[in-house]
Design an enzyme around this catalytic site. Structure first.
Site, mmCIF file in Angstrom:
data_model
loop_
_atom_site.group_PDB
_atom_site.id
_atom_site.type_symbol
_atom_site.label_atom_id
_atom_site.label_comp_id
_atom_site.label_asym_id
_atom_site.label_seq_id
_atom_site.Cartn_x
_atom_site.Cartn_y
_atom_site.Cartn_z
ATOM 1 N N HIS A 65 12.777 -4.114 11.514
ATOM 2 C CA HIS A 65 13.286 -4.033 12.881
ATOM 3 C C HIS A 65 13.667 -5.401 13.442
ATOM 4 O O HIS A 65 13.495 -5.657 14.632
ATOM 5 C CB HIS A 65 12.231 -3.379 13.797
ATOM 6 C CG HIS A 65 11.864 -1.990 13.402
ATOM 7 N ND1 HIS A 65 12.711 -0.915 13.582
ATOM 8 C CD2 HIS A 65 10.746 -1.497 12.809
ATOM 9 C CE1 HIS A 65 12.126 0.182 13.127
ATOM 10 N NE2 HIS A 65 10.939 -0.141 12.658
ATOM 11 N N LYS A 110 18.145 3.803 5.485
ATOM 12 C CA LYS A 110 17.374 3.954 6.723
ATOM 13 C C LYS A 110 18.218 4.815 7.652
ATOM 14 O O LYS A 110 19.199 4.344 8.235
ATOM 15 C CB LYS A 110 17.114 2.590 7.359
ATOM 16 C CG LYS A 110 16.297 2.618 8.645
ATOM 17 C CD LYS A 110 14.811 2.525 8.368
ATOM 18 C CE LYS A 110 14.032 2.334 9.675
ATOM 19 N NZ LYS A 110 12.585 2.242 9.458
ATOM 20 N N HIS A 121 5.959 -5.614 7.963
ATOM 21 C CA HIS A 121 6.542 -4.305 8.248
ATOM 22 C C HIS A 121 7.643 -4.395 9.302
ATOM 23 O O HIS A 121 8.735 -3.850 9.118
ATOM 24 C CB HIS A 121 5.451 -3.346 8.716
ATOM 25 C CG HIS A 121 5.926 -1.954 8.917
ATOM 26 N ND1 HIS A 121 6.006 -1.034 7.894
ATOM 27 C CD2 HIS A 121 6.362 -1.301 10.037
ATOM 28 C CE1 HIS A 121 6.469 0.113 8.364
ATOM 29 N NE2 HIS A 121 6.694 -0.023 9.661
#
Length: 354
Positions: free
Chosen positions: A236, A281, A220
């Site tokens: 990220h 995003k 993730h």
């Protein structure tokens, strides 16, 4: 359209975007209007100013105080991060324009960055630094879409083990381990700490209901996922960003920041907008140039030092003030990311000579 409050015949006090103004319709002229309503106008504007200040104060109070202890240990880890890449020397970024607001799930977005975010990265350094090279081998081990069960092969499990071994040999993770042992959050035995890291970052769990074991913290945070074919979740990490941008799967759309805190090519944290495999995003965030072990270390510390499902800590690292957000998924990591608040030491109160 302006909202108006009628005070007396022929005279309106208009409030528009936080400013007060008078309009006179009585025929006596604007000076007469000013004279007859000035005390009322000032009282009303004063109330508006007071209300604004109160709301600003509430907003400031809603943000947690700087966690000095965590700031101290994170800055120590920052100084120990000898594998961190150096701006301009090891990579170059071009932040370009500020991205616009985009609704979550929207596929329509205006591009304020005609060039890639990364113009170059020292790939030799990535390939010849053990933690980077072993980290990159993990990036293609996962199904992009949630709801699709992950199948971890023996080879992939070996890759995870070798990566964790390399991370544990770095000065950054050794110091993080020492800190966690001092706080009674980790065992001093290295093998048990390695198992703890594996549980936090690589333990598979259900992210989407009625599906198999389809996600883990590492996937993730560092790889990124898509949800229901409509949105990007996680993602990220700057290395994955660079590699996906280079392969044209990702398109950088611009930075996200306040007008008084514009990013530059030396910033090690960015809030940004991008598309990936056709999905958008609206606001993402990532460290830039930092090593995998540094990011794993700070987020592991936040994870273990708190027991709440969702934790936000305010810290100062190097020249940046940021929030670190960590969300648990049972005994494993659900997500973790930085949220840049100010850079280049703009949060530091200037010292004036007497």
């Amino acid at each position: 359209m302006r909202n108006k409050m009628l005070f007396k015949p022929g005279l309106d006090l208009a409030v528009s975007e936080g400013f007060c103004s008078l309009s006179c319709t009585c025929g006596r002229g604007i000076m007469a209007a000013r004279q007859c309503v000035k005390p009322v106008m000032y009282r009303f504007c004063g109330l508006l100013v007071l209300l604004t200040l109160c709301l600003s104060g509430l907003d400031a109070q809603s943000r947690p105080a700087v966690n000095q202890e965590l700031s101290d240990i994170f800055n120590e880890l920052w100084r120990l991060d000898e594998n961190r890449l150096t701006p301009v020397t090891d990579y170059n970024i071009s932040v370009q324009g500020r991205a616009s607001f985009v609704n979550q799930g929207s596929h329509v977005v205006r591009d304020y960055a005609l060039q890639p975010l990364f113009s170059n990265v020292n790939e030799n350094k990535l390939a010849n630094t053990t933690t980077y090279s072993r980290f990159m081998k993990l990036l293609n081990n996962y199904e992009r879409s949630t709801g699709v069960a992950e199948q971890v092969t023996a080879e992939e499990q070996t890759e995870i083990d070798l990566f964790l071994t390399a991370v544990l040999e770095t000065k950054v993770m050794k110091r993080a381990h020492q800190y966690l042992v001092s706080k009674a959050k980790s065992n001093s035995d290295l093998r048990r700490f390695k198992s703890q890291l594996n549980l936090i970052w690589f333990n598979l769990y259900h992210r989407q209901k009625n599906a198999g074991l389809d996600s883990c913290g590492f996937e993730h945070v560092f790889v990124g996922e898509t949800k229901s074919g409509t949105e990007i979740i996680g993602f990220h990490n700057w290395i994955q960003f660079y590699l996906q941008e280079k392969s044209t799967h990702l398109d950088y759309k611009g930075y996200k920041a306040r007008s008084l805190d514009l990013p530059d090519q030396d910033d090690h944290v960015l809030n940004l907008q991008f598309s990936w495999h056709g999905l958008v995003k609206p606001v993402g965030s990532a460290f830039i140039g930092t090593s995998p072990e540094f990011e794993m270390a700070i987020f592991t510390i936040v994870f273990l030092m708190n027991t709440e499902r969702s934790t936000t800590v305010l810290v100062n690292i190097d020249q940046c003030r940021m929030e670190l957000v960590v969300i648990r998924h049972g005994r494993s990591l659900g997500t973790a990311y930085p949220k840049l608040l100010s850079s280049n030491s703009r949060h530091v109160t200037p010292q004036h000579s007497g």
